[in-house]
Design an enzyme around this catalytic site. Structure first.
Site, mmCIF file in Angstrom:
data_model
loop_
_atom_site.group_PDB
_atom_site.id
_atom_site.type_symbol
_atom_site.label_atom_id
_atom_site.label_comp_id
_atom_site.label_asym_id
_atom_site.label_seq_id
_atom_site.Cartn_x
_atom_site.Cartn_y
_atom_site.Cartn_z
ATOM 1 C CG ASP A 259 -6.546 -1.625 7.534
ATOM 2 O OD1 ASP A 259 -5.689 -1.066 8.228
ATOM 3 O OD2 ASP A 259 -6.921 -1.201 6.428
ATOM 4 N N GLY B 176 0.837 -1.192 0.000
ATOM 5 C CA GLY B 176 0.000 0.000 0.000
ATOM 6 C C GLY B 176 0.874 1.243 0.000
ATOM 7 C CE LYS B 177 -1.818 6.968 -1.133
ATOM 8 N NZ LYS B 177 -3.104 6.604 -1.682
ATOM 9 C CD GLU B 178 -1.211 6.392 4.184
ATOM 10 O OE1 GLU B 178 -2.046 5.662 4.718
ATOM 11 O OE2 GLU B 178 -1.493 7.509 3.727
ATOM 12 C CB ALA B 179 1.321 -0.166 5.873
ATOM 13 C CE LYS C 278 -0.869 -2.356 8.169
ATOM 14 N NZ LYS C 278 -2.315 -2.325 8.484
ATOM 15 C CG ASP D 22 -11.286 1.761 6.821
ATOM 16 O OD1 ASP D 22 -12.229 2.087 6.063
ATOM 17 O OD2 ASP D 22 -10.141 1.551 6.402
ATOM 18 C CD GLU E 100 -3.709 -16.149 13.184
ATOM 19 O OE1 GLU E 100 -4.321 -17.104 12.705
ATOM 20 O OE2 GLU E 100 -4.205 -15.405 14.057
HETATM 21 N N1 LIG Z 1 -2.287 -10.804 9.004
HETATM 22 C C1 LIG Z 1 -2.302 -10.846 7.671
HETATM 23 N N2 LIG Z 1 -2.127 -12.011 7.012
HETATM 24 C C2 LIG Z 1 -2.138 -12.062 5.666
HETATM 25 N N3 LIG Z 1 -2.320 -10.994 4.871
HETATM 26 C C3 LIG Z 1 -2.504 -9.807 5.463
HETATM 27 C C4 LIG Z 1 -2.514 -9.663 6.883
HETATM 28 N N4 LIG Z 1 -2.724 -8.368 7.189
HETATM 29 C C5 LIG Z 1 -2.849 -7.725 6.001
HETATM 30 N N5 LIG Z 1 -2.717 -8.585 4.964
HETATM 31 C C6 LIG Z 1 -2.822 -8.278 3.527
HETATM 32 O O1 LIG Z 1 -2.339 -6.982 3.283
HETATM 33 C C7 LIG Z 1 -3.392 -6.124 2.823
HETATM 34 C C8 LIG Z 1 -3.235 -4.740 3.448
HETATM 35 O O2 LIG Z 1 -3.333 -4.828 4.849
HETATM 36 P P1 LIG Z 1 -4.077 -3.723 5.691
HETATM 37 O O3 LIG Z 1 -5.442 -3.510 5.149
HETATM 38 O O4 LIG Z 1 -3.904 -4.077 7.111
HETATM 39 O O5 LIG Z 1 -3.141 -2.469 5.394
HETATM 40 P P2 LIG Z 1 -3.507 -1.036 4.806
HETATM 41 O O6 LIG Z 1 -2.466 -0.128 5.294
HETATM 42 O O7 LIG Z 1 -4.930 -0.683 5.044
HETATM 43 O O8 LIG Z 1 -3.268 -1.257 3.271
HETATM 44 P P3 LIG Z 1 -4.351 -1.026 2.131
HETATM 45 O O9 LIG Z 1 -4.444 0.458 1.990
HETATM 46 O O10 LIG Z 1 -3.735 -1.745 0.934
HETATM 47 O O11 LIG Z 1 -5.633 -1.651 2.606
HETATM 48 C C9 LIG Z 1 -4.679 -6.828 3.195
HETATM 49 O O12 LIG Z 1 -5.717 -6.530 2.328
HETATM 50 C C10 LIG Z 1 -4.270 -8.287 3.116
HETATM 51 O O13 LIG Z 1 -4.375 -8.770 1.776
HETATM 52 MG MG LIG Z 2 -6.784 -2.064 4.357
#
Ligand SMILES: Nc1ncnc2c1ncn2[C@@H]1O[C@H](COP(=O)(O)OP(=O)(O)OP(=O)(O)O)[C@@H](O)[C@H]1O
Ligand SMILES: [Mg+2]
Length: 260
Positions: free
Chosen positions: A214, A65-68, A84, A197, A153
């Protein structure tokens, strides 16, 4: 060579060895991205996790993603982990984030520079996951957090993450809907949290059941916007499941059952 220097050198060699063992993925093609994510400070945090036995290997990226960024890792017993990493350089970070931190009594004294806010954001996600997990809401089990790195996990198998509800609408929609309402209730009443969210994008489907992810923006029920966020979460869930043909309860009814 003095004994001290020799020990230091040996320690350095061991660290490099560990790092090479840890980085199981060939990051060379993604060098620029790699260096953006793994700046010196972030690498030090990863080394810490290696040294205290939380992390054993780090594989490729799962989601950028942009921030993580979320990476696939393993612990020393071979269990999958999700790592993450919040980017401390994300310029957009401050925007829109402050309102979730202000009003959260757990983060009253956080400094307002971007770096401190990013660190607080990672701690906040960890705490939220912990509170949710202890209240038996199905979320990734939180394992460790330091600065901008969160280990939890892995939802999925062999580095392949489970799909979101958006990507894979459940065939057992009724059951998934009911489970989600149970989780929302536990989240509010036992974990004292509102997700804020929630939607088909932030719910994964794993072994036929929903897993809520998230959680960084989740706020305590005492937050001034908590009731607004809760209503929006319920509406998002209802909108998604109506389209799948589920007979949903009204938003008001669900709200009453959760808060009342
Ligand atoms: N614990 C996890 N196990 C497996 N995949 C994960 C896990 N946490 C996150 N992901 C994957 O990474 C993606 C992004 O995670 P998350 O939504 O927590 O971050 P985000 O900062 O909101 O990024 P985005 O803006 O892409 O949603 C999730 O949609 C999922 O596919
Ligand atoms: Mg997300």
């Amino acid at each position: 060579m003095s004994k001290k220097i020799q020990e230091k050198l040996e320690h350095k060699e061991k660290l490099a060895e560990k790092r090479d063992r840890m980085l199981r993925h060939d990051f060379s093609a993604e060098r620029a991205v790699f260096e953006e994510v793994f700046d010196q400070a972030t690498l030090m945090v990863i080394y810490d996790f290696l040294n205290n036995g939380i992390l054993y290997e780090l594989h490729g990226v799962v989601n950028a993603g942009k921030e993580a960024r979320v990476y696939w890792g393993k612990d020393k017993d071979g269990n999958d982990l999700a790592v993450k990493i919040y980017l401390t350089t994300a310029a957009e970070f401050r925007k829109g984030r402050l309102k979730y931190i202000e009003g959260d009594h757990r983060f009253k004294n956080v400094k307002r520079d971007t770096r401190s806010l990013v660190f607080a954001w990672a701690q906040k996600e960890f705490k939220n996951l912990e509170q949710a997990y202890n209240a038996k809401v199905r979320v990734p089990k939180p394992i460790a957090v330091k600065d901008n790195v969160l280990v939890m996990e892995f939802i999925g198998k062999g580095g392949v993450n489970a799909p979101s509800l958006k990507e894979h609408p459940p065939s057992n929609a009724e059951k998934v809907y009911k489970l989600l309402l149970t989780y929302l209730h536990r989240l509010y009443c036992k974990a004292d949290l509102v997700h804020g969210d929630l939607s088909e994008y932030n719910i994964m489907l794993w072994k036929g059941k929903p897993v809520i992810i998230d959680m960084a923006q989740a706020v305590p029920t005492s937050h001034p916007m908590a009731q607004f966020f809760l209503n929006r979460d319920i509406e998002n869930i209802n909108r998604f499941f109506v389209r799948l043909g589920v007979e949903v309860l009204s938003t008001g009814e669900i709200y009453k059952r959760i808060v009342g």
